[in-house]
Design a protein around this motif. Structure first.
Motif, PDB file in Angstrom:
ATOM      1  N   UNK A 252       0.805  -1.217   0.000  1.00 34.23           N
ATOM      2  CA  UNK A 252       0.000   0.000   0.000  1.00 34.23           C
ATOM      3  C   UNK A 252       0.835   1.261   0.000  1.00 34.23           C
ATOM      4  N   UNK A 253       1.842   1.328   0.877  1.00 30.04           N
ATOM      5  CA  UNK A 253       2.667   2.531   0.947  1.00 30.04           C
ATOM      6  C   UNK A 253       3.532   2.691  -0.299  1.00 30.04           C
ATOM      7  N   UNK A 254       3.961   1.582  -0.901  1.00 32.45           N
ATOM      8  CA  UNK A 254       4.710   1.662  -2.151  1.00 32.45           C
ATOM      9  C   UNK A 254       3.877   2.339  -3.234  1.00 32.45           C
ATOM     10  N   UNK A 255       2.588   1.984  -3.289  1.00 29.33           N
ATOM     11  CA  UNK A 255       1.700   2.589  -4.288  1.00 29.33           C
ATOM     12  C   UNK A 255       1.529   4.081  -4.040  1.00 29.33           C
ATOM     13  N   UNK A 256       1.400   4.467  -2.786  1.00 30.38           N
ATOM     14  CA  UNK A 256       1.249   5.886  -2.453  1.00 30.38           C
ATOM     15  C   UNK A 256       2.536   6.644  -2.778  1.00 30.38           C
ATOM     16  N   UNK A 257       3.676   6.101  -2.416  1.00 29.51           N
ATOM     17  CA  UNK A 257       4.948   6.786  -2.655  1.00 29.51           C
ATOM     18  C   UNK A 257       5.182   6.993  -4.150  1.00 29.51           C
ATOM     19  N   UNK A 258       4.864   5.996  -4.933  1.00 24.93           N
ATOM     20  CA  UNK A 258       5.087   6.087  -6.378  1.00 24.93           C
ATOM     21  C   UNK A 258       4.080   7.018  -7.052  1.00 24.93           C
ATOM     22  N   UNK A 259       2.831   7.036  -6.551  1.00 29.03           N
ATOM     23  CA  UNK A 259       1.795   7.833  -7.198  1.00 29.03           C
ATOM     24  C   UNK A 259       1.673   9.252  -6.681  1.00 29.03           C
ATOM     25  N   UNK A 260       2.027   9.479  -5.431  1.00 26.66           N
ATOM     26  CA  UNK A 260       1.838  10.805  -4.803  1.00 26.66           C
ATOM     27  C   UNK A 260       3.201  11.453  -4.581  1.00 26.66           C
ATOM     28  N   UNK A 261       3.793  11.930  -5.640  1.00 29.51           N
ATOM     29  CA  UNK A 261       5.174  12.416  -5.567  1.00 29.51           C
ATOM     30  C   UNK A 261       5.288  13.843  -5.055  1.00 29.51           C
ATOM     31  N   UNK A 272       3.548  -3.253  10.315  1.00 30.96           N
ATOM     32  CA  UNK A 272       3.871  -4.230   9.277  1.00 30.96           C
ATOM     33  C   UNK A 272       4.679  -3.659   8.126  1.00 30.96           C
ATOM     34  N   UNK A 273       5.057  -2.392   8.199  1.00 30.04           N
ATOM     35  CA  UNK A 273       5.904  -1.801   7.169  1.00 30.04           C
ATOM     36  C   UNK A 273       7.372  -2.142   7.432  1.00 30.04           C
ATOM     37  N   UNK A 274       8.136  -2.261   6.345  1.00 33.54           N
ATOM     38  CA  UNK A 274       9.556  -2.590   6.457  1.00 33.54           C
ATOM     39  C   UNK A 274      10.397  -1.554   5.719  1.00 33.54           C
ATOM     40  N   UNK A 275      11.690  -1.835   5.649  1.00 34.78           N
ATOM     41  CA  UNK A 275      12.602  -0.928   4.959  1.00 34.78           C
ATOM     42  C   UNK A 275      12.185  -0.679   3.517  1.00 34.78           C
ATOM     43  N   UNK A 276      11.603  -1.664   2.870  1.00 37.20           N
ATOM     44  CA  UNK A 276      11.223  -1.534   1.457  1.00 37.20           C
ATOM     45  C   UNK A 276      10.288  -0.338   1.243  1.00 37.20           C
ATOM     46  N   UNK A 277       9.343  -0.148   2.160  1.00 37.86           N
ATOM     47  CA  UNK A 277       8.396   0.964   2.031  1.00 37.86           C
ATOM     48  C   UNK A 277       9.095   2.309   2.163  1.00 37.86           C
ATOM     49  N   UNK A 278       9.963   2.452   3.158  1.00 34.74           N
ATOM     50  CA  UNK A 278      10.663   3.732   3.345  1.00 34.74           C
ATOM     51  C   UNK A 278      11.678   3.992   2.241  1.00 34.74           C
ATOM     52  N   UNK A 279      12.237   2.948   1.674  1.00 34.86           N
ATOM     53  CA  UNK A 279      13.140   3.146   0.549  1.00 34.86           C
ATOM     54  C   UNK A 279      12.392   3.720  -0.654  1.00 34.86           C
ATOM     55  N   UNK A 280      11.141   3.301  -0.821  1.00 38.63           N
ATOM     56  CA  UNK A 280      10.319   3.858  -1.894  1.00 38.63           C
ATOM     57  C   UNK A 280      10.019   5.331  -1.634  1.00 38.63           C
ATOM     58  N   UNK A 281       9.761   5.670  -0.381  1.00 40.60           N
ATOM     59  CA  UNK A 281       9.538   7.074  -0.036  1.00 40.60           C
ATOM     60  C   UNK A 281      10.775   7.897  -0.380  1.00 40.60           C
ATOM     61  N   UNK A 282      11.955   7.395  -0.036  1.00 36.79           N
ATOM     62  CA  UNK A 282      13.183   8.111  -0.354  1.00 36.79           C
ATOM     63  C   UNK A 282      13.429   8.246  -1.846  1.00 36.79           C
ATOM     64  N   UNK A 283      12.931   7.297  -2.623  1.00 36.69           N
ATOM     65  CA  UNK A 283      13.150   7.319  -4.070  1.00 36.69           C
ATOM     66  C   UNK A 283      12.183   8.237  -4.810  1.00 36.69           C
ATOM     67  N   UNK A 284      10.926   8.316  -4.335  1.00 38.75           N
ATOM     68  CA  UNK A 284       9.890   9.014  -5.104  1.00 38.75           C
ATOM     69  C   UNK A 284       9.423  10.332  -4.478  1.00 38.75           C
TER      70      UNK A 284
END
Length: 596
Positions: A252-261, A272-284
């Motif tokens: 869910x957070x990956x979708x928000x990070x990628x779509x809501x830049x 239940x969030x992990x490093x993968x979600x925050x890495x997406x935030x840092x990228x997008x």
């Protein structure tokens, strides 16, 4: 006498004057001058708020006739009630929304027969019909509002831009109706709306997501990644997201990070969030300015590395109970975010303060590993620091505070609580070096005495707020020094000071005419004499707490009430209030313990 004001000032100028008045008391007084001022003062108010009062349809219409407001707030519960309701709702989370709403509707019918004061669908319809230009509506813990009422309201108020439904028993149909009718909504708060499911939020996002800029979701067990995926797809303008959920995962957070830049503010408490979600935030999310992470057990320094690498505009960082983050991760953020100005570290036991240069505000709460050496580094490297908060940092003492005082001379706010190693030496250094200090709180610091306050009184003439509650070594000499040296003092808490006598209150009356708020509870040596003198000299007093002061009787309370015409709140034991005082000012008297 000629009326020069009305003949000279235009309506817009009078409205602006009313808006700049700093108290409701002053505004109310102005509204009684003439019919024109009554009308214009109503136009000057942007928000009207209803509490737990029997607000009938007719009452709403009467308010609407006078106040052409763009914002209405209905608050049906205190914080304590809200907390209990939140716990109860989590316990019944398995109930279906249909059953719950049916029960709410029956409850409404029953309440209407008995003349309840709770705000319901009928009141909401009256708001929609009366406030035709409404742009902001807050319904806080209004448990009798259902889908039917919200739908009827939405059909009437299509210009709505902000909707707060915290703690309401609304479901998917109500939220979908808001999305269909109020396409301009940019701010939506769904905290503790546990009747909602993915269906309602998805339909809202499809209809009105293009304008949404702020979204808050908390304790909604049936809102999952499905909703966030639609938010990411259709809410491209989203700038603020607050999530407190156990059902949201990385997807869910990956979708928000990628779509809501355009994201600028992100607050997360999702176990239940992990490093993968925050890495997406840092990228997008390259425009991110505020990041708050609460109670994460799965985040590591990899997350902070991604934030430091991608979010160069970050200004505010909060890390609370994130046990697997360390100094290394914090260093990545400090190195990659040159605009970082405010950091709050709460209960993160593996984090120190290495590399935090350039900060303007720092909060260290329950950080046992923070010691004098760490604060020495802050003092040496953060010359622009303006606010420092220390709570339960048991390893910090006078040496660290002295380094802060000498290195951070622009300090304006210092809050220290239960740091028992901090004593007179550190606070004396603050008084000698931090001449701009306006807010000082040193609660329950047993080693601080009169010498420290004498230094503050001599060196900090701009002091406006002082809290020395529980500092048992402070007596008359320290408070008298404050009274002589700090004429701008407006808020003072001297509760639980056993050595304090009437002499201190007399000097405060002489030297602090701007005093608005004072707390003197648990001061056993204070009597009616000191209180009466203070009341007669400090005409701006609006709030006074004086429970458990055996030397103050009903005579002192009566003098306080009659002398301070601006008084809005007095907290006292019930038996100290005479019947005459109750009749004269019952609305402003609060009782801590009614049975004493």
């Amino acid at each position: 006498m000629e009326d020069q004001i009305n003949s000279t000032l235009a309506d817009d100028e009078l409205i602006e004057i009313f808006r700049r008045l700093d108290s409701t008391y002053s505004r109310d007084s102005c509204s009684l001058v003439c019919k024109r001022w009554l009308y214009l003062e109503g136009l000057s108010r942007k928000t009207i708020q209803f509490g737990r009062s029997g607000m009938t349809d007719n009452t709403v219409r009467l308010f609407a006739d006078r106040f052409v407001n763009q914002s209405v707030c209905v608050n049906e519960a205190s914080n304590s009630t809200a907390t209990r309701l939140g716990k109860r709702r989590r316990a019944v989370g398995s109930s279906t929304s249909t059953t719950r709403f049916g029960r709410g509707s029956n409850r409404n019918a029953s309440n209407n027969k008995t003349g309840t004061s709770c705000f319901s669908d009928s009141g909401l319809e009256a708001v929609g019909g009366s406030f035709t230009k409404l742009e902001k509506l807050s319904l806080i813990w209004c448990s009798n509002v259902t889908d039917l009422g919200l739908k009827s309201f939405a059909e009437k108020c299509r210009t709505l831009k902000s909707l707060d439904l915290q703690g309401c028993y609304i479901g998917d149909e109500g939220l979908a109706a808001v999305g269909a009718c109020c396409s301009g909504i940019n701010d939506l708060n769904l905290r503790f709306c546990d009747g909602l499911t993915d269906k309602g939020l998805v339909l809202f996002a499809l209809c009105s997501g293009r304008n949404l800029k702020s979204l808050g979701v908390a304790a909604c067990a049936k809102i999952t990644d499905v909703s966030l995926e639609k938010v990411g797809s259709h809410c491209r303008s989203l700038e603020t997201l607050s999530l407190d959920s156990e059902t949201i995962h990385d997807k869910g957070l990956l979708a928000v990070a990628e779509g809501c830049r355009m994201m600028k503010v992100l607050k997360l408490q999702c176990r239940n969030l992990t490093d993968e979600a925050l890495q997406a935030v840092g990228s997008f999310c390259l425009s991110l300015e505020l990041l708050a992470l609460y109670s994460f057990q799965k985040f590591t320094d990899r997350s902070l590395y991604a934030i430091g690498k991608g979010c160069s505009r970050l200004k505010n960082l909060t890390l609370s109970d994130c046990y697997f983050l360390s100094n290394k991760g914090l260093h990545f953020v400090a190195a990659g975010c040159p605009e970082l100005a405010q950091i709050e570290i709460n209960g993160c036991h593996n984090i120190g303060t290495n590399g935090l240069n350039g900060l303007s505000e720092l909060s260290l709460l329950y950080c046992q590993r923070i010691d004098n050496d760490a604060l020495t580094e802050i003092g040496n490297g953060c010359k622009f620091l303006q606010a420092l908060h220390l709570v339960d940092c048991s390893s910090i003492g006078d040496f660290a505070i002295c380094c802060i005082a000498r290195g951070c001379t622009n300090l304006r706010k210092l809050h220290i609580r239960r740091c028992y190693e901090v004593g007179n030496e550190g606070i004396i250094a603050i008084g000698q070096n931090c001449k701009l200090l306006s807010d000082l709180s040193i609660r329950f610091c047993d080693s601080i005495g009169d010498e420290a306050l004498i230094s503050i009184g001599e060196g900090c003439p701009s002091l406006q707020l002082l809290n020395v509650s529980g500092c048992n070594q402070i007596g008359d000499a320290g408070i008298m020094a404050i009274a002589r040296g700090c004429p701008r003092l407006s808020h003072l808490d001297i509760s639980v000071l056993q050595k304090l006598t009437d002499r201190a209150l007399i000097d405060l009356g002489e030297g602090c005419p701007l005093l608005k708020d004072i707390v003197i509870s648990h001061c056993r040596e204070i009597t009616n004499i000191g209180l009466s003198y203070l009341a007669r000299r400090c005409k701006l007093l609006e709030s006074c707490h004086l429970v458990y002061c055996p030397g103050i009787t009903e005579t002192g309370i009566a003098t306080l009430i009659t002398s301070c015409t601006r008084m809005k709140k007095v907290l006292v034991e019930k038996w100290k209030v005479s019947e005459r005082t109750k009749r004269h000012a019952g609305s402003i008297i609060n009782y801590l313990c009614v049975d004493l």
